[in-house]
Design a protein around this motif. Structure first.
Motif, PDB file in Angstrom:
ATOM      1  N   VAL A  21       0.831  -1.211   0.000  1.00  0.00           N
ATOM      2  CA  VAL A  21       0.000   0.000   0.000  1.00  0.00           C
ATOM      3  C   VAL A  21       0.865   1.260   0.000  1.00  0.00           C
ATOM      4  CG1 VAL A  21      -0.289   0.005   2.534  1.00  0.00           C
ATOM      5  CG2 VAL A  21      -2.030   1.081   1.099  1.00  0.00           C
ATOM      6  N   ASP A  22       0.415   2.226  -0.774  1.00  0.00           N
ATOM      7  CA  ASP A  22       1.096   3.516  -0.882  1.00  0.00           C
ATOM      8  C   ASP A  22       0.823   4.312   0.404  1.00  0.00           C
ATOM      9  OD1 ASP A  22       1.709   6.175  -1.419  1.00  0.00           O
ATOM     10  OD2 ASP A  22       0.999   6.098  -3.495  1.00  0.00           O
ATOM     11  N   SER A  23       1.881   4.588   1.146  1.00  0.00           N
ATOM     12  CA  SER A  23       1.700   5.252   2.450  1.00  0.00           C
ATOM     13  C   SER A  23       1.209   6.686   2.323  1.00  0.00           C
ATOM     14  CB  SER A  23       3.010   5.232   3.222  1.00  0.00           C
ATOM     15  OG  SER A  23       4.006   5.924   2.495  1.00  0.00           O
ATOM     16  N   MET A  24       1.228   7.195   1.092  1.00  0.00           N
ATOM     17  CA  MET A  24       0.810   8.589   0.919  1.00  0.00           C
ATOM     18  C   MET A  24      -0.687   8.729   0.659  1.00  0.00           C
ATOM     19  SD  MET A  24       4.065   9.815  -1.287  1.00  0.00           S
ATOM     20  CE  MET A  24       3.687  11.559  -1.367  1.00  0.00           C
ATOM     21  N   THR A  25      -1.422   7.610   0.646  1.00  0.00           N
ATOM     22  CA  THR A  25      -2.837   7.705   0.277  1.00  0.00           C
ATOM     23  C   THR A  25      -3.775   7.879   1.470  1.00  0.00           C
ATOM     24  OG1 THR A  25      -2.922   5.282   0.082  1.00  0.00           O
ATOM     25  CG2 THR A  25      -2.607   6.517  -1.954  1.00  0.00           C
ATOM     26  N   GLY A  26      -3.228   8.147   2.644  1.00  0.00           N
ATOM     27  CA  GLY A  26      -4.036   8.540   3.799  1.00  0.00           C
ATOM     28  C   GLY A  26      -5.118   7.549   4.181  1.00  0.00           C
ATOM     29  N   GLN A  27      -6.325   8.052   4.394  1.00  0.00           N
ATOM     30  CA  GLN A  27      -7.428   7.220   4.858  1.00  0.00           C
ATOM     31  C   GLN A  27      -7.791   6.150   3.833  1.00  0.00           C
ATOM     32  OE1 GLN A  27      -8.510   7.314   7.982  1.00  0.00           O
ATOM     33  NE2 GLN A  27      -9.816   5.566   7.495  1.00  0.00           N
ATOM     34  N   ASP A  28      -7.578   6.437   2.536  1.00  0.00           N
ATOM     35  CA  ASP A  28      -7.832   5.436   1.505  1.00  0.00           C
ATOM     36  C   ASP A  28      -6.989   4.190   1.740  1.00  0.00           C
ATOM     37  OD1 ASP A  28      -9.703   6.777   0.118  1.00  0.00           O
ATOM     38  OD2 ASP A  28      -8.369   7.496  -1.480  1.00  0.00           O
ATOM     39  N   ALA A  29      -5.770   4.407   2.217  1.00  0.00           N
ATOM     40  CA  ALA A  29      -4.875   3.273   2.467  1.00  0.00           C
ATOM     41  C   ALA A  29      -5.492   2.338   3.496  1.00  0.00           C
ATOM     42  CB  ALA A  29      -3.516   3.781   2.963  1.00  0.00           C
ATOM     43  N   VAL A  30      -6.145   2.912   4.493  1.00  0.00           N
ATOM     44  CA  VAL A  30      -6.763   2.104   5.555  1.00  0.00           C
ATOM     45  C   VAL A  30      -7.953   1.320   4.996  1.00  0.00           C
ATOM     46  CG1 VAL A  30      -7.852   2.167   7.821  1.00  0.00           C
ATOM     47  CG2 VAL A  30      -6.049   3.806   7.260  1.00  0.00           C
ATOM     48  N   ASN A  31      -8.782   1.994   4.193  1.00  0.00           N
ATOM     49  CA  ASN A  31      -9.945   1.317   3.616  1.00  0.00           C
ATOM     50  C   ASN A  31      -9.529   0.180   2.693  1.00  0.00           C
ATOM     51  OD1 ASN A  31     -11.470   3.217   4.957  1.00  0.00           O
ATOM     52  ND2 ASN A  31     -11.661   4.572   3.179  1.00  0.00           N
ATOM     53  N   THR A  32      -8.503   0.439   1.872  1.00  0.00           N
ATOM     54  CA  THR A  32      -8.018  -0.595   0.954  1.00  0.00           C
ATOM     55  C   THR A  32      -7.441  -1.766   1.748  1.00  0.00           C
ATOM     56  OG1 THR A  32      -7.372   1.244  -0.474  1.00  0.00           O
ATOM     57  CG2 THR A  32      -6.633  -0.927  -1.133  1.00  0.00           C
ATOM     58  N   ALA A  33      -6.679  -1.437   2.792  1.00  0.00           N
ATOM     59  CA  ALA A  33      -6.075  -2.490   3.623  1.00  0.00           C
ATOM     60  C   ALA A  33      -7.155  -3.382   4.222  1.00  0.00           C
ATOM     61  CB  ALA A  33      -5.238  -1.861   4.739  1.00  0.00           C
ATOM     62  N   ALA A  34      -8.252  -2.773   4.667  1.00  0.00           N
ATOM     63  CA  ALA A  34      -9.342  -3.535   5.282  1.00  0.00           C
ATOM     64  C   ALA A  34     -10.027  -4.423   4.239  1.00  0.00           C
ATOM     65  CB  ALA A  34     -10.341  -2.592   5.930  1.00  0.00           C
ATOM     66  N   ALA A  35     -10.260  -3.878   3.042  1.00  0.00           N
ATOM     67  CA  ALA A  35     -10.954  -4.641   1.996  1.00  0.00           C
ATOM     68  C   ALA A  35     -10.120  -5.843   1.545  1.00  0.00           C
ATOM     69  CB  ALA A  35     -11.264  -3.730   0.806  1.00  0.00           C
ATOM     70  N   PHE A  36      -8.829  -5.635   1.359  1.00  0.00           N
ATOM     71  CA  PHE A  36      -7.959  -6.748   0.945  1.00  0.00           C
ATOM     72  C   PHE A  36      -7.845  -7.802   2.050  1.00  0.00           C
ATOM     73  CE2 PHE A  36      -5.674  -6.338  -3.131  1.00  0.00           C
ATOM     74  CZ  PHE A  36      -6.129  -5.096  -3.561  1.00  0.00           C
ATOM     75  N   ASN A  37      -7.811  -7.331   3.280  1.00  0.00           N
ATOM     76  CA  ASN A  37      -7.665  -8.282   4.389  1.00  0.00           C
ATOM     77  C   ASN A  37      -8.902  -9.157   4.522  1.00  0.00           C
ATOM     78  OD1 ASN A  37      -6.133  -9.347   6.568  1.00  0.00           O
ATOM     79  ND2 ASN A  37      -7.512  -8.310   7.980  1.00  0.00           N
ATOM     80  N   GLN A  38     -10.056  -8.542   4.318  1.00  0.00           N
ATOM     81  CA  GLN A  38     -11.307  -9.293   4.412  1.00  0.00           C
ATOM     82  C   GLN A  38     -11.320 -10.431   3.398  1.00  0.00           C
ATOM     83  OE1 GLN A  38     -14.695  -6.854   3.679  1.00  0.00           O
ATOM     84  NE2 GLN A  38     -15.871  -7.796   5.321  1.00  0.00           N
ATOM     85  N   ARG A  39     -10.805 -10.147   2.221  1.00  0.00           N
ATOM     86  CA  ARG A  39     -10.855 -11.125   1.144  1.00  0.00           C
ATOM     87  C   ARG A  39      -9.693 -12.117   1.186  1.00  0.00           C
ATOM     88  NH1 ARG A  39     -14.116 -11.007  -3.438  1.00  0.00           N
ATOM     89  NH2 ARG A  39     -13.799 -13.150  -4.074  1.00  0.00           N
ATOM     90  N   LEU A  40      -8.519 -11.628   1.586  1.00  0.00           N
ATOM     91  CA  LEU A  40      -7.316 -12.478   1.461  1.00  0.00           C
ATOM     92  C   LEU A  40      -6.737 -12.942   2.791  1.00  0.00           C
ATOM     93  CD1 LEU A  40      -5.306 -10.585  -1.309  1.00  0.00           C
ATOM     94  CD2 LEU A  40      -6.637 -12.686  -1.555  1.00  0.00           C
ATOM     95  N   ASP A  41      -7.152 -12.305   3.887  1.00  0.00           N
ATOM     96  CA  ASP A  41      -6.571 -12.623   5.194  1.00  0.00           C
ATOM     97  C   ASP A  41      -5.037 -12.689   5.063  1.00  0.00           C
ATOM     98  OD1 ASP A  41      -6.382 -13.255   7.853  1.00  0.00           O
ATOM     99  OD2 ASP A  41      -6.788 -15.389   7.563  1.00  0.00           O
TER     100      ASP A  41
END
Ligand code: GDP
Length: 295
Positions: A220-240
């Motif tokens: 994840v691109d550390s410069m994408t702020g809150q989007d980075a958190v949302n993306t991290a959550a979505a990928f984790n839900q699907r891929l653990d």
């Protein structure tokens, strides 16, 4: 922005200077400043609040030893707590299995391919293993080319099948190839999209199910702020996934995303990456990041 983070913390700590005891009253105003500073550094508000609440508890009423000023004590408490929040100590990379399989996932542009190259270089030079890079992007021929160029730079072989549109089959063939060539680590660079979509998620999940990687690293691109958190959550839900890689830390970012992501998905951050050179990959050390966030 980051100058102001350290400035804010500095001035907050200065407020405590000269007081023999950290009292509830002066801690309250200081933690407010810290909370604001963390939010400014892209830490999610709720996470920043929980954090400063725990700081408050730790700091309130704590006696200050003669040789230590309240400001320094506060800095130490905040640094220790930030370190804990980001996992305490560094997380290991699981290279068991022959070959060990590492799946790399993330959005397009996050720095996935660059990281794959850096990781291969790290595994080769620091771990003394023999990696094979796999280009499993079936949509963008340019992505395959990019990985090949990186592979040449670091002298690591890149497996690809430009005509094959079955990502799972490509990966399975790559693993066979690795075995036949005595490569003991397989790093799979998967396709990314500009936004999360079902096709991409299903494809990565299918690769995961087919080859059971020991490590799935979410980039994840550390410069994408809150989007980075949302993306991290979505990928984790699907891929653990098993770990997070924060890229582009060379940019204008202090690393607040590290705190938000760790607190949200509770997965270790394993690497930080800055710059495009192949030798600029670093293991993630929570204490160093805490220092960076503190400034
Ligand atoms: P992918 O689409 O996720 O595979 O992302 P790439 O690896 O192609 O990276 C996207 C862009 O970001 C490229 O222009 C890279 O050179 C650049 N990039 C990747 N990692 C870093 C980094 O750590 N720092 C900086 N400044 N740029 C990076």
């Amino acid at each position: 922005m980051f100058e102001s983070l350290s400035d804010k913390l500095d001035s907050a700590f200065k407020n405590l200077k000269g007081q023999g005891r950290i009292t509830e009253l002066n801690v309250a105003s200081t933690v407010k400043e810290i909370r604001r500073a963390l939010v400014d550094a892209d830490v999610n508000y709720k996470i920043a609040k929980d954090f400063t609440d725990s700081i408050k508890e730790k700091a309130t009423g704590e006696k200050v030893i003669n040789s230590i000023s309240p400001g320094q004590l506060m800095v130490k408490i905040v640094k220790d707590e930030l370190t804990e929040l980001m996992g305490g100590s560094e997380a290991e990379l699981d290279l068991s299995g022959n070959p060990a399989i590492i799946l790399i996932a993330g959005l397009q542009g996050s720095g996935k391919t660059t990281f794959s190259g850096k990781l291969a270089n790290y595994i080769k030079t620091k771990k003394g293993k023999s990696p094979l890079l796999v280009a499993a992007d079936i949509y963008r021929p340019a992505a395959i080319e990019q990985l090949k160029i990186l592979g040449e730079q670091i002298n690591v072989e890149v497996y690809s099948e430009p005509e094959n549109k079955d990502a799972v089959a490509i990966v399975q063939n790559a693993i066979k190839e690795a075995k036949s060539k005595n490569k003991n680590v397989v790093i799979i660079d998967t396709a990314g999209r500009l936004a999360i979509d079902e096709v991409m998620m299903t494809e990565v999940a299918n690769i995961k199910n087919a080859v059971s990687p020991k490590e799935i690293l979410f980039v994840v691109d550390s410069m994408t702020g809150q989007d980075a958190v949302n993306t991290a959550a979505a990928f984790n839900q699907r891929l653990d996934y098993s770990g997070v890689v924060l890229t582009k830390l060379d940019g204008d970012t202090r690393g607040g995303a590290a705190i938000s992501i760790k607190s949200t998905v509770n997965k270790p951050i394993k690497f930080v990456s800055s710059g495009e050179k192949m030798d600029t990959l670093d293991v993630f050390y929570p204490e160093r990041m805490a220092q960076r966030i503190l400034g």
